[in-house]
Scaffold this active site. Sequence first.
Site, PDB file in Angstrom:
ATOM      1  N   ASP A  54      43.834  37.018 -28.758  1.00 49.11           N
ATOM      2  CA  ASP A  54      44.329  37.058 -30.137  1.00 49.11           C
ATOM      3  C   ASP A  54      45.268  35.887 -30.422  1.00 49.11           C
ATOM      4  O   ASP A  54      45.993  35.442 -29.531  1.00 49.11           O
ATOM      5  CB  ASP A  54      45.062  38.395 -30.352  1.00 49.11           C
ATOM      6  CG  ASP A  54      45.235  38.713 -31.828  1.00 49.11           C
ATOM      7  OD1 ASP A  54      44.625  38.018 -32.666  1.00 49.11           O
ATOM      8  OD2 ASP A  54      45.981  39.647 -32.143  1.00 49.11           O
ATOM      9  N   ARG A  56      46.773  32.062 -36.028  1.00 54.64           N
ATOM     10  CA  ARG A  56      48.196  31.698 -36.135  1.00 54.64           C
ATOM     11  C   ARG A  56      48.476  30.376 -35.435  1.00 54.64           C
ATOM     12  O   ARG A  56      49.298  29.589 -35.868  1.00 54.64           O
ATOM     13  CB  ARG A  56      49.072  32.817 -35.558  1.00 54.64           C
ATOM     14  CG  ARG A  56      49.293  33.937 -36.559  1.00 54.64           C
ATOM     15  CD  ARG A  56      49.807  35.168 -35.898  1.00 54.64           C
ATOM     16  NE  ARG A  56      48.754  35.843 -35.138  1.00 54.64           N
ATOM     17  CZ  ARG A  56      48.976  36.716 -34.178  1.00 54.64           C
ATOM     18  NH1 ARG A  56      50.205  37.005 -33.821  1.00 54.64           N
ATOM     19  NH2 ARG A  56      47.959  37.294 -33.568  1.00 54.64           N
ATOM     20  N   TRP A  57      47.771  30.132 -34.337  1.00 54.63           N
ATOM     21  CA  TRP A  57      47.943  28.858 -33.634  1.00 54.63           C
ATOM     22  C   TRP A  57      47.549  27.719 -34.575  1.00 54.63           C
ATOM     23  O   TRP A  57      48.270  26.718 -34.694  1.00 54.63           O
ATOM     24  CB  TRP A  57      47.073  28.825 -32.365  1.00 54.63           C
ATOM     25  CG  TRP A  57      47.285  27.598 -31.550  1.00 54.63           C
ATOM     26  CD1 TRP A  57      48.163  27.438 -30.528  1.00 54.63           C
ATOM     27  CD2 TRP A  57      46.617  26.330 -31.722  1.00 54.63           C
ATOM     28  NE1 TRP A  57      48.093  26.149 -30.037  1.00 54.63           N
ATOM     29  CE2 TRP A  57      47.153  25.450 -30.752  1.00 54.63           C
ATOM     30  CE3 TRP A  57      45.634  25.855 -32.588  1.00 54.63           C
ATOM     31  CZ2 TRP A  57      46.725  24.127 -30.622  1.00 54.63           C
ATOM     32  CZ3 TRP A  57      45.220  24.533 -32.472  1.00 54.63           C
ATOM     33  CH2 TRP A  57      45.769  23.691 -31.500  1.00 54.63           C
ATOM     34  N   ARG A  87      41.797  27.640 -39.666  1.00 59.37           N
ATOM     35  CA  ARG A  87      41.600  28.686 -38.646  1.00 59.37           C
ATOM     36  C   ARG A  87      40.489  28.330 -37.655  1.00 59.37           C
ATOM     37  O   ARG A  87      40.547  28.658 -36.480  1.00 59.37           O
ATOM     38  CB  ARG A  87      41.213  30.008 -39.325  1.00 59.37           C
ATOM     39  CG  ARG A  87      42.288  30.597 -40.215  1.00 59.37           C
ATOM     40  CD  ARG A  87      41.800  31.908 -40.824  1.00 59.37           C
ATOM     41  NE  ARG A  87      41.430  32.866 -39.802  1.00 59.37           N
ATOM     42  CZ  ARG A  87      42.291  33.642 -39.150  1.00 59.37           C
ATOM     43  NH1 ARG A  87      43.570  33.582 -39.431  1.00 59.37           N
ATOM     44  NH2 ARG A  87      41.868  34.488 -38.237  1.00 59.37           N
ATOM     45  N   HIS A 128      40.047  28.521 -33.469  1.00 61.60           N
ATOM     46  CA  HIS A 128      39.012  29.151 -32.637  1.00 61.60           C
ATOM     47  C   HIS A 128      38.434  28.137 -31.642  1.00 61.60           C
ATOM     48  O   HIS A 128      38.131  28.469 -30.502  1.00 61.60           O
ATOM     49  CB  HIS A 128      37.892  29.716 -33.506  1.00 61.60           C
ATOM     50  CG  HIS A 128      38.338  30.877 -34.357  1.00 61.60           C
ATOM     51  ND1 HIS A 128      39.043  31.940 -33.854  1.00 61.60           N
ATOM     52  CD2 HIS A 128      38.178  31.136 -35.687  1.00 61.60           C
ATOM     53  CE1 HIS A 128      39.303  32.812 -34.826  1.00 61.60           C
ATOM     54  NE2 HIS A 128      38.792  32.337 -35.958  1.00 61.60           N
ATOM     55  N   ASN A 185      35.017  42.160 -36.872  1.00 63.98           N
ATOM     56  CA  ASN A 185      35.084  40.727 -37.215  1.00 63.98           C
ATOM     57  C   ASN A 185      33.988  40.292 -38.193  1.00 63.98           C
ATOM     58  O   ASN A 185      34.119  39.267 -38.868  1.00 63.98           O
ATOM     59  CB  ASN A 185      35.007  39.849 -35.957  1.00 63.98           C
ATOM     60  CG  ASN A 185      36.270  39.857 -35.126  1.00 63.98           C
ATOM     61  OD1 ASN A 185      36.238  39.612 -33.919  1.00 63.98           O
ATOM     62  ND2 ASN A 185      37.404  40.131 -35.740  1.00 63.98           N
ATOM     63  N   ARG A 220      35.192  39.417 -41.716  1.00 66.64           N
ATOM     64  CA  ARG A 220      35.964  38.202 -42.033  1.00 66.64           C
ATOM     65  C   ARG A 220      35.198  37.330 -43.037  1.00 66.64           C
ATOM     66  O   ARG A 220      33.997  37.524 -43.225  1.00 66.64           O
ATOM     67  CB  ARG A 220      36.216  37.413 -40.747  1.00 66.64           C
ATOM     68  CG  ARG A 220      37.206  38.131 -39.863  1.00 66.64           C
ATOM     69  CD  ARG A 220      37.718  37.262 -38.747  1.00 66.64           C
ATOM     70  NE  ARG A 220      38.732  37.994 -38.021  1.00 66.64           N
ATOM     71  CZ  ARG A 220      39.641  37.450 -37.228  1.00 66.64           C
ATOM     72  NH1 ARG A 220      39.662  36.139 -37.047  1.00 66.64           N
ATOM     73  NH2 ARG A 220      40.535  38.192 -36.609  1.00 66.64           N
ATOM     74  N   ARG A 263      46.487  41.142 -23.421  1.00 67.95           N
ATOM     75  CA  ARG A 263      46.341  40.850 -24.850  1.00 67.95           C
ATOM     76  C   ARG A 263      47.351  39.779 -25.224  1.00 67.95           C
ATOM     77  O   ARG A 263      48.557  39.960 -25.033  1.00 67.95           O
ATOM     78  CB  ARG A 263      46.551  42.099 -25.718  1.00 67.95           C
ATOM     79  CG  ARG A 263      46.385  41.738 -27.197  1.00 67.95           C
ATOM     80  CD  ARG A 263      46.399  42.900 -28.140  1.00 67.95           C
ATOM     81  NE  ARG A 263      46.047  42.404 -29.462  1.00 67.95           N
ATOM     82  CZ  ARG A 263      45.347  43.036 -30.379  1.00 67.95           C
ATOM     83  NH1 ARG A 263      44.916  44.245 -30.133  1.00 67.95           N
ATOM     84  NH2 ARG A 263      45.070  42.485 -31.541  1.00 67.95           N
ATOM     85  N   SER A 303      42.751  47.804 -30.287  1.00 67.52           N
ATOM     86  CA  SER A 303      41.767  47.312 -31.255  1.00 67.52           C
ATOM     87  C   SER A 303      40.322  47.656 -30.903  1.00 67.52           C
ATOM     88  O   SER A 303      39.450  46.774 -30.884  1.00 67.52           O
ATOM     89  CB  SER A 303      41.915  45.791 -31.431  1.00 67.52           C
ATOM     90  OG  SER A 303      43.182  45.486 -31.945  1.00 67.52           O
TER      91      SER A 303
HETATM   92  C1  FPP Z   1      41.378  36.375 -32.502  1.00 66.92           C
HETATM   93  O1  FPP Z   1      42.196  35.428 -33.136  1.00 66.92           O
HETATM   94  C2  FPP Z   1      40.197  35.781 -31.952  1.00 66.92           C
HETATM   95  C3  FPP Z   1      38.922  36.045 -32.353  1.00 66.92           C
HETATM   96  C4  FPP Z   1      38.586  36.973 -33.437  1.00 66.92           C
HETATM   97  C5  FPP Z   1      37.770  35.431 -31.746  1.00 66.92           C
HETATM   98  C6  FPP Z   1      37.890  34.991 -30.314  1.00 66.92           C
HETATM   99  C7  FPP Z   1      37.096  33.765 -30.184  1.00 66.92           C
HETATM  100  C8  FPP Z   1      37.375  32.719 -29.372  1.00 66.92           C
HETATM  101  C9  FPP Z   1      38.489  32.717 -28.400  1.00 66.92           C
HETATM  102  C10 FPP Z   1      36.585  31.462 -29.400  1.00 66.92           C
HETATM  103  C11 FPP Z   1      35.133  31.591 -29.201  1.00 66.92           C
HETATM  104  C12 FPP Z   1      34.728  32.382 -28.025  1.00 66.92           C
HETATM  105  C13 FPP Z   1      33.846  31.965 -27.101  1.00 66.92           C
HETATM  106  C14 FPP Z   1      33.432  32.884 -26.020  1.00 66.92           C
HETATM  107  C15 FPP Z   1      33.286  30.639 -27.115  1.00 66.92           C
HETATM  108  P1  FPP Z   1      42.555  35.659 -34.669  1.00 66.92           P
HETATM  109  O2  FPP Z   1      41.633  34.835 -35.475  1.00 66.92           O
HETATM  110  O3  FPP Z   1      42.546  37.120 -34.991  1.00 66.92           O
HETATM  111  O4  FPP Z   1      44.003  35.111 -34.710  1.00 66.92           O
HETATM  112  P2  FPP Z   1      45.167  35.547 -35.705  1.00 66.92           P
HETATM  113  O5  FPP Z   1      45.512  36.983 -35.371  1.00 66.92           O
HETATM  114  O6  FPP Z   1      46.278  34.616 -35.346  1.00 66.92           O
HETATM  115  O7  FPP Z   1      44.662  35.366 -37.091  1.00 66.92           O
END
Ligand code: FPP
Length: 245
Positions: free
Chosen positions: A18, A22-23, A31, A35, A66, A69, A186, A194
């Site tokens: 997660d 935010r990163w 965003r 990713h 997801n 989104r 996490r 979640s």
């Molecule tokens: C949560 O961050 C992350 C995800 C919904 C997707 C995870 C995907 C990756 C790490 C990259 C692709 C994966 C692979 C296997 C290539 P968020 O978007 O919810 O972050 P936030 O809470 O800061 O908005």
Amino acid sequence: MKETNTEKLPKHIAIIMDGNGRWAESHTMGRILGHRKGAESVRIITKTCRRIGIRFLTLYAFSVENWLRPKAEVRALMNLLLEYLENETREMMDQDIRLTAIGDLDSLDAHIRSKLYEIMEKTSENQGMLLNLALSYGGRDEIAAAAKRMVEDAVAGKIAPADVTRELFSKYLYTTAIPDPDLLIRTGGEYRVSNFLLYQMAYTEFYFTDLLWPDFGETDLLTAIDEYQRRERRFGMTSEQIGGR
Ligand code: FPP
């Protein structure tokens, strides 16, 4: 490089990755770039797990929720997944990593699904580590799907109510061939599961960190494992019973 105590190493680590969004925001990026950076962390953490001798690694890459989104973000995540699958096959073969996936895989686009199955087949004999991607995954959906298939088998006369045990039920889950996670990590400072591996995490140790997934690196993984190794897992028993005190 930080050394790992190979005693009491978790056999199966599951990760809720997660904080990509935010990163990106904190680096004034979109965003999607977050990713993309998150996918780099996937590579680093997978490699580290393989190096230190973790047997199973399950990554929550895309939840059923997801899909809700914005369309552009879903598309970008799927493209990133495809790119990852295409680029990492070689590395998986070199590192003796077997790829599997859990979730409602039928809901993935046909071209992604076929790439996924192709790599799962190609790596199926690899023994070094099992990398398990949770894709279009939801814990409640998994349990409901398992119950449905069990009822179908009962209606077909293959099983009777008296056969229904925890062990039998586990065989109907997506994770049938995978042991329960020992450690859940996490990132991103949220303290919830979640809808991830709800049935399988009955006795899993939880480790939460405020680090955002793109910032989570090798040392952070080793720190989480170190903390896990200092915990006493009692599985509902007393400390004396498990030889702790
Ligand atoms: C949560 O961050 C992350 C995800 C919904 C997707 C995870 C995907 C990756 C790490 C990259 C692709 C994966 C692979 C296997 C290539 P968020 O978007 O919810 O972050 P936030 O809470 O800061 O908005």
